[in-house]
Structure formats: C-alpha cells, structure tokens
Design a protein around this motif. Structure first.
Motif, PDB file in Angstrom:
ATOM      1  N   VAL A 161      -3.880  68.960  32.234  1.00 33.80           N
ATOM      2  CA  VAL A 161      -2.485  68.705  31.867  1.00 33.80           C
ATOM      3  C   VAL A 161      -2.245  67.207  31.652  1.00 33.80           C
ATOM      4  N   TYR A 162      -2.899  66.651  30.645  1.00 32.95           N
ATOM      5  CA  TYR A 162      -2.764  65.243  30.307  1.00 32.95           C
ATOM      6  C   TYR A 162      -1.575  64.976  29.402  1.00 32.95           C
ATOM      7  N   SER A 163      -1.149  65.940  28.621  1.00 35.38           N
ATOM      8  CA  SER A 163      -0.145  65.708  27.593  1.00 35.38           C
ATOM      9  C   SER A 163       1.251  65.546  28.176  1.00 35.38           C
ATOM     10  N   SER A 164       2.114  64.875  27.409  1.00 33.53           N
ATOM     11  CA  SER A 164       3.494  64.670  27.834  1.00 33.53           C
ATOM     12  C   SER A 164       4.423  65.696  27.201  1.00 33.53           C
ATOM     13  N   VAL A 165       3.906  66.896  26.970  1.00 33.59           N
ATOM     14  CA  VAL A 165       4.721  67.968  26.384  1.00 33.59           C
ATOM     15  C   VAL A 165       5.019  69.057  27.406  1.00 33.59           C
ATOM     16  N   PHE A 166       4.718  68.787  28.678  1.00 37.06           N
ATOM     17  CA  PHE A 166       4.898  69.781  29.732  1.00 37.06           C
ATOM     18  C   PHE A 166       6.090  69.451  30.610  1.00 37.06           C
ATOM     19  N   ALA A 167       6.784  70.482  31.071  1.00 36.91           N
ATOM     20  CA  ALA A 167       7.754  70.321  32.136  1.00 36.91           C
ATOM     21  C   ALA A 167       7.016  70.065  33.442  1.00 36.91           C
ATOM     22  N   VAL A 168       7.740  69.558  34.424  1.00 33.49           N
ATOM     23  CA  VAL A 168       7.121  69.255  35.712  1.00 33.49           C
ATOM     24  C   VAL A 168       6.693  70.527  36.430  1.00 33.49           C
ATOM     25  N   SER A 169       7.464  71.591  36.313  1.00 34.16           N
ATOM     26  CA  SER A 169       7.164  72.852  37.001  1.00 34.16           C
ATOM     27  C   SER A 169       7.629  74.005  36.127  1.00 34.16           C
ATOM     28  N   PRO A 170       7.222  75.237  36.425  1.00 33.97           N
ATOM     29  CA  PRO A 170       7.727  76.381  35.654  1.00 33.97           C
ATOM     30  C   PRO A 170       9.243  76.486  35.668  1.00 33.97           C
ATOM     31  N   GLU A 171       9.848  76.250  36.832  1.00 31.06           N
ATOM     32  CA  GLU A 171      11.301  76.333  36.921  1.00 31.06           C
ATOM     33  C   GLU A 171      11.977  75.257  36.080  1.00 31.06           C
ATOM     34  N   ASP A 172      11.400  74.052  36.080  1.00 34.33           N
ATOM     35  CA  ASP A 172      11.957  72.981  35.265  1.00 34.33           C
ATOM     36  C   ASP A 172      11.870  73.314  33.775  1.00 34.33           C
ATOM     37  N   ALA A 173      10.805  73.998  33.373  1.00 32.06           N
ATOM     38  CA  ALA A 173      10.678  74.400  31.968  1.00 32.06           C
ATOM     39  C   ALA A 173      11.853  75.282  31.562  1.00 32.06           C
ATOM     40  N   ALA A 174      12.239  76.200  32.429  1.00 32.20           N
ATOM     41  CA  ALA A 174      13.377  77.072  32.137  1.00 32.20           C
ATOM     42  C   ALA A 174      14.664  76.273  32.038  1.00 32.20           C
ATOM     43  N   GLU A 175      14.852  75.334  32.952  1.00 36.92           N
ATOM     44  CA  GLU A 175      16.063  74.517  32.948  1.00 36.92           C
ATOM     45  C   GLU A 175      16.147  73.683  31.667  1.00 36.92           C
ATOM     46  N   VAL A 176      15.028  73.096  31.270  1.00 37.92           N
ATOM     47  CA  VAL A 176      15.006  72.291  30.054  1.00 37.92           C
ATOM     48  C   VAL A 176      15.293  73.168  28.843  1.00 37.92           C
ATOM     49  N   ALA A 177      14.649  74.327  28.777  1.00 44.45           N
ATOM     50  CA  ALA A 177      14.843  75.229  27.643  1.00 44.45           C
ATOM     51  C   ALA A 177      16.304  75.651  27.507  1.00 44.45           C
ATOM     52  N   ALA A 178      16.953  75.839  28.633  1.00 42.21           N
ATOM     53  CA  ALA A 178      18.330  76.336  28.612  1.00 42.21           C
ATOM     54  C   ALA A 178      19.350  75.249  28.302  1.00 42.21           C
ATOM     55  N   SER A 179      18.966  73.966  28.429  1.00 40.34           N
ATOM     56  CA  SER A 179      19.977  72.921  28.376  1.00 40.34           C
ATOM     57  C   SER A 179      19.721  71.825  27.351  1.00 40.34           C
ATOM     58  N   PHE A 180      18.559  71.748  26.724  1.00 40.14           N
ATOM     59  CA  PHE A 180      18.276  70.598  25.864  1.00 40.14           C
ATOM     60  C   PHE A 180      19.154  70.628  24.602  1.00 40.14           C
ATOM     61  N   SER A 181      19.451  69.436  24.114  1.00 44.40           N
ATOM     62  CA  SER A 181      20.272  69.333  22.913  1.00 44.40           C
ATOM     63  C   SER A 181      19.616  68.488  21.827  1.00 44.40           C
ATOM     64  N   ARG A 182      18.514  67.815  22.166  1.00 45.02           N
ATOM     65  CA  ARG A 182      17.802  67.032  21.169  1.00 45.02           C
ATOM     66  C   ARG A 182      16.323  66.987  21.515  1.00 45.02           C
ATOM     67  N   THR A 183      15.522  66.535  20.567  1.00 42.24           N
ATOM     68  CA  THR A 183      14.076  66.469  20.766  1.00 42.24           C
ATOM     69  C   THR A 183      13.575  65.079  20.390  1.00 42.24           C
ATOM     70  N   GLU A 184      12.353  64.803  20.809  1.00 42.45           N
ATOM     71  CA  GLU A 184      11.671  63.587  20.390  1.00 42.45           C
ATOM     72  C   GLU A 184      10.207  63.919  20.152  1.00 42.45           C
ATOM     73  N   ARG A 185       9.525  63.069  19.418  1.00 40.38           N
ATOM     74  CA  ARG A 185       8.114  63.315  19.132  1.00 40.38           C
ATOM     75  C   ARG A 185       7.271  62.768  20.273  1.00 40.38           C
ATOM     76  N   ARG A 186       6.364  63.599  20.765  1.00 40.39           N
ATOM     77  CA  ARG A 186       5.497  63.209  21.882  1.00 40.39           C
ATOM     78  C   ARG A 186       4.048  63.547  21.553  1.00 40.39           C
ATOM     79  N   GLU A 187       3.143  62.808  22.239  1.00 37.24           N
ATOM     80  CA  GLU A 187       1.718  62.973  21.972  1.00 37.24           C
ATOM     81  C   GLU A 187       1.141  64.178  22.712  1.00 37.24           C
ATOM     82  N   VAL A 188       0.246  64.870  22.029  1.00 35.08           N
ATOM     83  CA  VAL A 188      -0.516  65.955  22.638  1.00 35.08           C
ATOM     84  C   VAL A 188      -1.938  65.452  22.834  1.00 35.08           C
TER      85      VAL A 188
END
Length: 377
Positions: A161-188
């Motif tokens: 898990v080197y990339s900066s495209v991951f949420a910190v935890s599974p629960e955080d991924a859900a929170e981000v998915a439910a609330s984000f309003s914008r995106t940015e380009r990140r490295e994989v």
C-alpha cells in the motif's frame, strides 16, 4: 451517489504467511495456509457505507469480486459485467484482466478487455470506483480508467500500500465516498515484489488518477531522513539487558528497526519480522504462525511507523496480526525526522476493537534515551 465496487479477493493473502505480497504467489500463499483478507475489509467498508449513505446506488462485478458481499451488506446492486463468462471461478483464479473489465464497465467503457466477459447491466459511468486491494490492484484500476475523469478510491487490503489513492481504513473509505465534493490527481505507485522480498524497495510510478479530496487519505510512503544510530544503540542495549530473562522480542520490518538488528549483530530480514530471545535469533523472517509459536510469557513488539504515513500496524507488517499484538507489549521507535513528517500515528490491524484499544497517546523512542509523545488516532 453511484459507486462501482470491485474486490480483489486475493489481495493481501501473502502478508501473514511471510510472502511480502501476493503477486505471482497466490498458490504458494494458499499452500502456506493463507486466508482471504479482502472480503472482510470490503464488508467493513460496506457496513459503514450502509450506515452513512444507505441510498447509495451500487454497481458490482460478478463473484468472487464482490457481488455477494455487497448484497450481504444490505444493498441491492446492479451487476454491470461478468468477466468470467457466466462461471464462478475459485477466488484465486481472478486476474488483473478481470479487474480491468470490471472498472471499464463501471466507467461506461464496454470494451471490457477480458475477451469472454458479459455485460449484464447499464453502462452509465459511476461517480466513483471503490476498489478493495493493494498497490497492484490500484495500478490495474488506474490503467483501466486512463483517459477518463472517473475518480477512484482504495480500501486498503494489500501488503504494501504505497500509493496515495487509499483511505486510511475501510470505514474511512466509506466516509470519504459518501461526502467528497471534489477530486485531485494523485500518484499510483507499485514496487517489484520479487526485489521487495530480497529487501530492495524501488517504488515506480504506474499512473496518475483522480482521487477524492479528504483528510482521511494516506500519504505516499516516504523514506525517513536523519540518523538512527543512537536510537538503535539505546534500544539494542535495552534488549541485551533482558538476555537470560526469557523475554521474546518481535522485531518488525523497516530500516529503523533494521538498525537495531544491526546493533544486535545478526543478519536481519530487512522487510521481514525477526524474533530475538536470550541473546540470539530465534526465527528470521517469521510468518504469523511462527511468531505465535515463538512467543512466551513476556513478549515485546518493537516497530517503527512508516514515514509519511504514520502507520504502526497495517502497512507492510501483516505478520504482526491482532493475535500477535494482543500477546505483546508495544515499543514504538522512530527518528525525530520521521515523526516530524507525520501529524499522528495510525493503526489498521483488521480488528476494529483492537484499533480502538491501541488509540491514544503513546511514548515513542526517538534517541538513545529520549522519547516523544505521539497520538494514535
């Protein structure tokens, strides 16, 4: 909101059995007794998503890449592609091509690339691709989305898990998915796992992806700067003071703890877990099972957080499982420079109750005698 969910069912399977990853090692991981990790991580994310955004529209790919897990969490998903041609393979038979087929279908790109896949649902693009896996999966997803503006977000389930495209935890991924309003380009990023198993870490840029902007995303891994010699000398001296007392020291991976291993004068596994007791090496590059077998009445884990991310457990050290952690006292060590790079420490052990128990202020050894207080959040 409309999300597409794809689960790499073999992600992370090589970690606890000492393989440092699963690329090209699935059969060996299974032979060593590895259990799937990704489906449970997916379910944790889905349970939180159901709680915070129950009306989310969900598109899925056929099992074993997530459909049943999504349905079991209470969603009524639409299957948009079956890259397996109507058959349900064993989970270890999934490939990068299957991931690509799923993601391209989520993005409304129906040339699925799998050769034998069936499109079974609508082809409108989703608002977000949620994938469960590691860096290899992230690279596959990013490649499939190349040329689109569909954002992606990872539920961490891999070993590295080197990339900066991951949420910190599974629960955080859900929170981000439910609330984000914008995106940015990140490295994989991804690394050569064969070189990684030999102790060489060479991250390579595999792509750039649109990712939701949120606080609960991890940073890319950074290499710590500054000297750790005095820190290693002090910790090694403390370890040697316990020689003859039967204390088992579980020495984690990484360069900081590696310097301690050098001070103890044995050939370490630079990215593995080594076990020391009563003046000698007990197990080199231990698996979870070997660690559990070696533990005694008094046990100490010595681990260093990942620079730039602050993870103490859950990135790069899955051998240090909840079962291991619960039987050990914890000693965290880090250079001052590494701690200057992180706002807080983090844990992601696959056991939310243990994560909660570990949270709070902890003392981190930063020098031969000096310590610093840091908070695990």
């Amino acid at each position: 909101m409309h999300v597409g969910i794809a689960v790499n069912p073999v992600a992370g399977m090589g970690g606890r059995v000492g393989l440092k990853g699963t690329d090209g090692k699935v059969a060996e991981a299974v032979e060593r007794g590895a259990e799937p990790r990704a489906p449970d991580r997916a379910r944790r994310m889905l349970d939180r998503l159901a709680a915070v955004a129950p009306d989310t529209a969900v598109s899925v790919v056929a099992d074993p890449m997530g459909e049943s897990t999504v349905r079991d969490a209470g969603f009524n998903p639409v299957r948009v592609v079956d890259p397996f041609g109507g058959e349900t393979p064993h989970s270890t038979a999934t490939t990068a091509a299957h991931t690509a087929a799923a993601v391209r279908a989520f993005a409304g790109l129906n040339d699925d690339g799998a050769g034998d896949g069936d499109e079974t649902g609508p082809t409108d693009s989703v608002d977000l691709v949620l994938f469960v896996g590691g860096d290899g999966t992230a690279a596959d997803v990013a490649t499939a989305l190349e040329g689109t503006e569909v954002p992606m977000l990872g539920v961490p389930a891999g070993v590295k898990v080197y990339s900066s495209v991951f949420a910190v935890s599974p629960e955080d991924a859900a929170e981000v998915a439910a609330s984000f309003s914008r995106t940015e380009r990140r490295e994989v990023m991804d690394i050569d796992e064969d070189a990684y198993r030999e102790g060489e870490v060479h991250p390579e840029l595999c792509g750039v992806a649109h990712v939701p902007v949120a606080d609960d995303l991890q940073s890319s891994k950074q290499t710590a700067s500054g000297t750790v010699e005095s820190l290693a000398e002090g910790v090694a001296a403390d370890v040697r003071e316990r020689d003859g007392e039967g204390v088992t020291f579980v020495l984690g991976p990484g360069s900081t703890v590696g310097a301690i291993k050098d001070e103890l004068d044995f050939e370490p596994s630079p990215i593995g877990v080594d076990i020391w007791r009563d003046g000698g090496l007990v197990v080199r590059d231990a698996t979870e099972a070997e660690i559990l077998d070696a533990l005694g009445e008094e046990n100490v884990i010595v681990v260093s957080p990942i620079g730039g991310q602050g993870f103490v457990f859950g990135r790069g050290n899955p051998q240090l499982s909840p079962a291991v952690i619960r039987r050990c006292d914890l000693r965290i060590v880090a250079s001052r420079a590494k701690l200057d790079d992180v706002r807080a420490l983090r844990v992601d052990t696959d056991d939310p109750d243990l994560d909660a128990e570990l949270a709070g202020w902890v003392r981190v050894r930063v020098g031969k005698f000096e310590t610093r207080m840091m908070k695990i959040v």
